[in-house]
Scaffold this motif. Sequence first.
Motif, PDB file in Angstrom:
ATOM      1  N   ILE A  11      34.627  16.557  20.864  1.00 39.63           N
ATOM      2  CA  ILE A  11      35.550  16.465  19.735  1.00 39.63           C
ATOM      3  C   ILE A  11      34.800  15.989  18.497  1.00 39.63           C
ATOM      4  CG2 ILE A  11      37.542  15.231  18.799  1.00 39.63           C
ATOM      5  CD1 ILE A  11      38.629  15.162  21.722  1.00 39.63           C
ATOM      6  N   MET A  12      33.978  14.971  18.648  1.00 40.97           N
ATOM      7  CA  MET A  12      33.222  14.451  17.500  1.00 40.97           C
ATOM      8  C   MET A  12      32.290  15.529  16.945  1.00 40.97           C
ATOM      9  SD  MET A  12      34.258  11.359  16.864  1.00 40.97           S
ATOM     10  CE  MET A  12      32.978  10.476  15.970  1.00 40.97           C
ATOM     11  N   ARG A  13      31.691  16.302  17.811  1.00 43.06           N
ATOM     12  CA  ARG A  13      30.830  17.398  17.343  1.00 43.06           C
ATOM     13  C   ARG A  13      31.646  18.447  16.593  1.00 43.06           C
ATOM     14  NH1 ARG A  13      27.042  17.580  22.640  1.00 43.06           N
ATOM     15  NH2 ARG A  13      25.479  16.124  21.872  1.00 43.06           N
ATOM     16  N   ALA A  14      32.854  18.706  17.066  1.00 39.77           N
ATOM     17  CA  ALA A  14      33.722  19.679  16.387  1.00 39.77           C
ATOM     18  C   ALA A  14      34.145  19.171  15.015  1.00 39.77           C
ATOM     19  CB  ALA A  14      34.957  19.975  17.236  1.00 39.77           C
ATOM     20  N   LEU A  15      34.174  17.860  14.848  1.00 37.37           N
ATOM     21  CA  LEU A  15      34.575  17.272  13.572  1.00 37.37           C
ATOM     22  C   LEU A  15      33.399  17.023  12.625  1.00 37.37           C
ATOM     23  CD1 LEU A  15      37.237  14.696  14.794  1.00 37.37           C
ATOM     24  CD2 LEU A  15      37.644  16.803  13.499  1.00 37.37           C
ATOM     25  N   PRO A  43      47.094  19.027  27.072  1.00 38.18           N
ATOM     26  CA  PRO A  43      47.313  17.791  26.325  1.00 38.18           C
ATOM     27  C   PRO A  43      46.095  16.879  26.301  1.00 38.18           C
ATOM     28  CG  PRO A  43      48.236  17.516  28.492  1.00 38.18           C
ATOM     29  CD  PRO A  43      47.660  18.926  28.427  1.00 38.18           C
ATOM     30  N   ILE A  44      45.002  17.301  26.993  1.00 42.32           N
ATOM     31  CA  ILE A  44      43.795  16.466  27.039  1.00 42.32           C
ATOM     32  C   ILE A  44      43.284  16.168  25.642  1.00 42.32           C
ATOM     33  CG2 ILE A  44      41.382  16.424  27.780  1.00 42.32           C
ATOM     34  CD1 ILE A  44      42.273  18.052  30.240  1.00 42.32           C
ATOM     35  N   LEU A  45      43.297  17.156  24.766  1.00 40.18           N
ATOM     36  CA  LEU A  45      42.812  16.976  23.409  1.00 40.18           C
ATOM     37  C   LEU A  45      43.568  15.862  22.693  1.00 40.18           C
ATOM     38  CD1 LEU A  45      40.972  17.791  21.098  1.00 40.18           C
ATOM     39  CD2 LEU A  45      42.594  19.609  20.542  1.00 40.18           C
ATOM     40  N   SER A  46      44.875  15.879  22.757  1.00 41.54           N
ATOM     41  CA  SER A  46      45.671  14.845  22.095  1.00 41.54           C
ATOM     42  C   SER A  46      45.384  13.459  22.667  1.00 41.54           C
ATOM     43  CB  SER A  46      47.156  15.160  22.211  1.00 41.54           C
ATOM     44  OG  SER A  46      47.466  16.297  21.459  1.00 41.54           O
ATOM     45  N   ASP A  51      40.867  22.292  18.776  1.00 41.72           N
ATOM     46  CA  ASP A  51      40.997  22.988  20.056  1.00 41.72           C
ATOM     47  C   ASP A  51      40.168  24.265  20.056  1.00 41.72           C
ATOM     48  OD1 ASP A  51      41.820  23.966  22.535  1.00 41.72           O
ATOM     49  OD2 ASP A  51      43.753  24.648  21.784  1.00 41.72           O
ATOM     50  N   GLU A  52      40.278  25.033  18.993  1.00 42.97           N
ATOM     51  CA  GLU A  52      39.534  26.288  18.880  1.00 42.97           C
ATOM     52  C   GLU A  52      38.028  26.052  18.857  1.00 42.97           C
ATOM     53  OE1 GLU A  52      39.218  29.659  15.505  1.00 42.97           O
ATOM     54  OE2 GLU A  52      41.255  29.191  16.169  1.00 42.97           O
ATOM     55  N   ALA A  53      37.596  25.023  18.128  1.00 41.90           N
ATOM     56  CA  ALA A  53      36.167  24.739  18.004  1.00 41.90           C
ATOM     57  C   ALA A  53      35.576  24.132  19.276  1.00 41.90           C
ATOM     58  CB  ALA A  53      35.923  23.799  16.823  1.00 41.90           C
ATOM     59  N   SER A  54      36.383  23.363  20.010  1.00 42.85           N
ATOM     60  CA  SER A  54      35.860  22.651  21.174  1.00 42.85           C
ATOM     61  C   SER A  54      36.238  23.284  22.501  1.00 42.85           C
ATOM     62  CB  SER A  54      36.362  21.203  21.162  1.00 42.85           C
ATOM     63  OG  SER A  54      37.767  21.171  21.348  1.00 42.85           O
ATOM     64  N   VAL A  66      42.294   8.157  21.773  1.00 40.02           N
ATOM     65  CA  VAL A  66      41.251   7.185  22.115  1.00 40.02           C
ATOM     66  C   VAL A  66      40.283   7.025  20.938  1.00 40.02           C
ATOM     67  CG1 VAL A  66      39.291   6.692  23.643  1.00 40.02           C
ATOM     68  CG2 VAL A  66      41.433   7.603  24.594  1.00 40.02           C
ATOM     69  N   LEU A  67      39.869   8.133  20.352  1.00 41.73           N
ATOM     70  CA  LEU A  67      38.959   8.082  19.196  1.00 41.73           C
ATOM     71  C   LEU A  67      39.619   7.390  18.009  1.00 41.73           C
ATOM     72  CD1 LEU A  67      37.422  11.655  19.455  1.00 41.73           C
ATOM     73  CD2 LEU A  67      36.243   9.478  19.890  1.00 41.73           C
ATOM     74  N   ARG A  68      40.891   7.657  17.803  1.00 42.88           N
ATOM     75  CA  ARG A  68      41.635   7.027  16.707  1.00 42.88           C
ATOM     76  C   ARG A  68      41.751   5.524  16.940  1.00 42.88           C
ATOM     77  NH1 ARG A  68      45.723  10.258  16.935  1.00 42.88           N
ATOM     78  NH2 ARG A  68      47.004   8.867  18.177  1.00 42.88           N
ATOM     79  N   ASN A  69      42.092   5.115  18.169  1.00 44.23           N
ATOM     80  CA  ASN A  69      42.217   3.692  18.494  1.00 44.23           C
ATOM     81  C   ASN A  69      40.893   2.951  18.386  1.00 44.23           C
ATOM     82  OD1 ASN A  69      44.974   3.943  18.940  1.00 44.23           O
ATOM     83  ND2 ASN A  69      44.725   4.291  21.135  1.00 44.23           N
ATOM     84  N   ALA A  70      39.799   3.640  18.625  1.00 44.54           N
ATOM     85  CA  ALA A  70      38.470   3.043  18.492  1.00 44.54           C
ATOM     86  C   ALA A  70      38.007   3.021  17.038  1.00 44.54           C
ATOM     87  CB  ALA A  70      37.462   3.800  19.357  1.00 44.54           C
ATOM     88  N   GLY A  71      38.779   3.635  16.150  1.00 38.16           N
ATOM     89  CA  GLY A  71      38.434   3.638  14.729  1.00 38.16           C
ATOM     90  C   GLY A  71      37.398   4.661  14.338  1.00 38.16           C
ATOM     91  N   LEU A  72      37.102   5.600  15.226  1.00 37.69           N
ATOM     92  CA  LEU A  72      36.051   6.579  14.946  1.00 37.69           C
ATOM     93  C   LEU A  72      36.521   7.780  14.146  1.00 37.69           C
ATOM     94  CD1 LEU A  72      34.322   6.407  18.406  1.00 37.69           C
ATOM     95  CD2 LEU A  72      33.380   5.608  16.226  1.00 37.69           C
TER      96      LEU A  72
END
Length: 112
Positions: free
Chosen positions: A21-25, A44-47, A36-39, A52-58
């Motif tokens: 996900i981070m690479r896609a962003l 629902p795994i993506l959401s 979703d398209e890029a990765s 988790v990434l949002r809660n970690a502040g990334l």
Amino acid sequence: MTDDELVDALKALAHPVRLRIMRALTGAERNVGEIDEASGIGQPILSQQLAVLRNAGLVKTRKDAKLVYYRIDDSMLAKVASAAGQLGGLSATSVRQSRHPAPGVANFARLG
């Protein structure tokens, strides 16, 4: 950055799906469908992993009508990289020089 925040961020980055996900962003702001398209991760795994990434502040979010856009929080990622670099004695302004073994000489692991 507290130790707990650093640990949460490192845990978040140390997961293969979240790393994708981070690479896609990287270099782009994308909505969930675009991520979703890029990765190729799928719902629902993506959401779940975005949470988790949002809660970690990334990642940061921006809502536009019904779409939520995600982007990497560069300042948080820089803090994580700086903290991780300090563990190995690196800083943002210095780069550790690597040793090159001499040809024809036995090279042993250096403990210390």
